[in-house]
Design an enzyme around this catalytic site. Structure first.
Site, PDB file in Angstrom:
ATOM      1  N   VAL A   1       0.867  -1.178   0.000  1.00 16.98           N
ATOM      2  CA  VAL A   1       0.000   0.000   0.000  1.00 16.98           C
ATOM      3  C   VAL A   1       0.902   1.225   0.000  1.00 16.98           C
ATOM      4  CG1 VAL A   1      -1.795   1.273   1.222  1.00 16.98           C
ATOM      5  CG2 VAL A   1      -1.774  -1.225   1.309  1.00 16.98           C
ATOM      6  N   CYS A   2       0.621   2.164  -0.891  1.00 19.83           N
ATOM      7  CA  CYS A   2       1.329   3.439  -0.917  1.00 19.83           C
ATOM      8  C   CYS A   2       2.839   3.198  -1.040  1.00 19.83           C
ATOM      9  CB  CYS A   2       0.962   4.235   0.331  1.00 19.83           C
ATOM     10  SG  CYS A   2       1.416   5.973   0.307  1.00 19.83           S
ATOM     11  N   SER A   3       3.626   3.830  -0.171  1.00 15.51           N
ATOM     12  CA  SER A   3       5.084   3.727  -0.267  1.00 15.51           C
ATOM     13  C   SER A   3       5.623   2.401   0.235  1.00 15.51           C
ATOM     14  CB  SER A   3       5.745   4.885   0.488  1.00 15.51           C
ATOM     15  OG  SER A   3       5.228   4.989   1.798  1.00 15.51           O
TER      16      SER A   3
ATOM     17  N   THR B   1       2.524   3.526  -6.802  1.00 18.11           N
ATOM     18  CA  THR B   1       2.705   4.028  -5.451  1.00 18.11           C
ATOM     19  C   THR B   1       2.009   5.377  -5.378  1.00 18.11           C
ATOM     20  OG1 THR B   1       4.320   4.431  -3.686  1.00 18.11           O
ATOM     21  CG2 THR B   1       4.928   5.162  -5.912  1.00 18.11           C
TER      22      THR B   1
ATOM     23  N   SER C   1      -0.634  -0.661  -4.576  1.00 21.33           N
ATOM     24  CA  SER C   1      -1.692   0.342  -4.635  1.00 21.33           C
ATOM     25  C   SER C   1      -1.143   1.717  -4.326  1.00 21.33           C
ATOM     26  CB  SER C   1      -2.823   0.008  -3.644  1.00 21.33           C
ATOM     27  OG  SER C   1      -2.404   0.222  -2.312  1.00 21.33           O
TER      28      SER C   1
END
Length: 320
Positions: free
Chosen positions: A101-103, A121, A153
């Site tokens: 998720v994300c970073s 990202t 994501s």
């Protein structure tokens, strides 16, 4: 079992969003999921907000089916931790799927799991991520990406979209829809959807380009080449293209395509005109060109959005 990897200064919603989605799915379909938070150093792990979550050690996730790495301010440090990277590499061989998720994508990339793969990202990390990991086929403007057994994501709430897509994959449409209703979230936004609305997100960052895109949005049937946009912005084409990409994270051409896709998708879902009429009104000129754009970004042809809208669905199935 879903093992969610956290670290000091993780983003709380990157963890809490997917945890809530899998928890609700397990209530609806008993036994479907067990969720465990893990960390290199077991115990209370402090998020960037100051709120801490209890985490078990890596050994407790020996038999996990899915490893999901949270993101946050501490992701870059986690991506340099030898124990964390060794664990992620081991799990990539044994687990059914890996995700971030994300970073959290920094951790997967540092472990070599994203080399040659499509991934995403948070939009604000895209430039740095591409510089650090040039072998990754980064899709900086997508909500989530699935490349084989590896998922990634965008930021914060996109982790919920990713979790819903996994639930759909594992348990089917009905349960994924029920989970989304319980969470009171949009039902399975397509993975190909843009991370940000061009106009709304830009509003807080670059007023000149907000005005420009509003101007362009009223003229989508026109050519709207870089030269046309640069004239309206009062800049040279070269300086305009550089400044626009630096401020928004996308090229002018991609931004215009997004506006056209948004308009066309909205018209399709509302049943406003034939596909040929919508293609012309949104600036795609012909249905074939619009169809290629929809397949590339949404993973579905325009007709799918019209069919799903007629059936009362919220969105098309994410591309895999």
């Amino acid at each position: 079992m879903i093992a969610l990897l956290i670290f000091d200064d993780f983003q709380i919603l990157d963890a809490a969003g997917p945890i809530a989605a899998f928890e609700i799915a397990a209530r609806i379909a008993p036994g479907a999921y067990a969720v465990r938070t893990i960390a290199a150093a077991p115990g209370l792990v402090r998020s960037s907000s100051g709120v801490a979550i209890a985490a078990a050690g890596f050994a407790s996730a020996r038999r996990c089916d899915t490893l999901l790495v949270a993101g946050g301010l501490g992701a870059r440090a986690a991506a340099t931790d030898a124990a964390t990277l060794a664990f992620v590499k081991r799990k990539s061989v044994r687990a059914r799927r890996m995700a971030s998720v994300c970073s959290g994508a920094y951790v997967l990339a540092a472990a070599g799991l994203l080399d040659g793969r499509r991934a995403t990202t948070h939009w604000s990390r895209s430039r740095d991520f591409q510089r650090r990991f040039p072998k990754v086929l980064l899709e900086p403007d997508l909500i989530f990406v699935r490349d084989g057994a590896v998922w990634s994501s965008a930021g914060i709430t996109a982790g919920i979209d990713l979790a819903l897509a996994m639930i759909y994959d594992d348990l089917g449409e009905e349960i994924a829809r029920a989970v989304a209703r319980q969470l009171v979230v949009y039902h399975r936004r397509p993975g190909g959807q843009s991370q940000f609305s061009a106009l709304l997100e830009l509003e807080s960052r670059q007023d000149k380009f907000v005005t420009l895109l509003r101007w362009a949005g009223e003229r989508l049937q026109d050519r709207l080449a870089v030269e046309d946009l640069a004239v309206e912005a009062g800049m040279s084409p070269r300086n305009f293209a550089r400044a626009f990409s630096r401020a928004t994270g996308v090229t002018p051409a991609k931004a215009i395509e997004r506006l056209r896709l948004d308009k066309a998708k909205s018209a399709l879902e509302s049943g406003d005109g034939s596909i040929e009429t919508i293609a012309r009104a949104s600036g795609f000129c012909d249905p074939d060109r619009m169809r290629r754009a929809f397949l590339r970004i949404y993973g579905q042809p325009p007709q799918a959005f019209r069919r799903l809208a007629r059936r009362g669905y919220d969105s098309a199935r994410p591309a895999s």
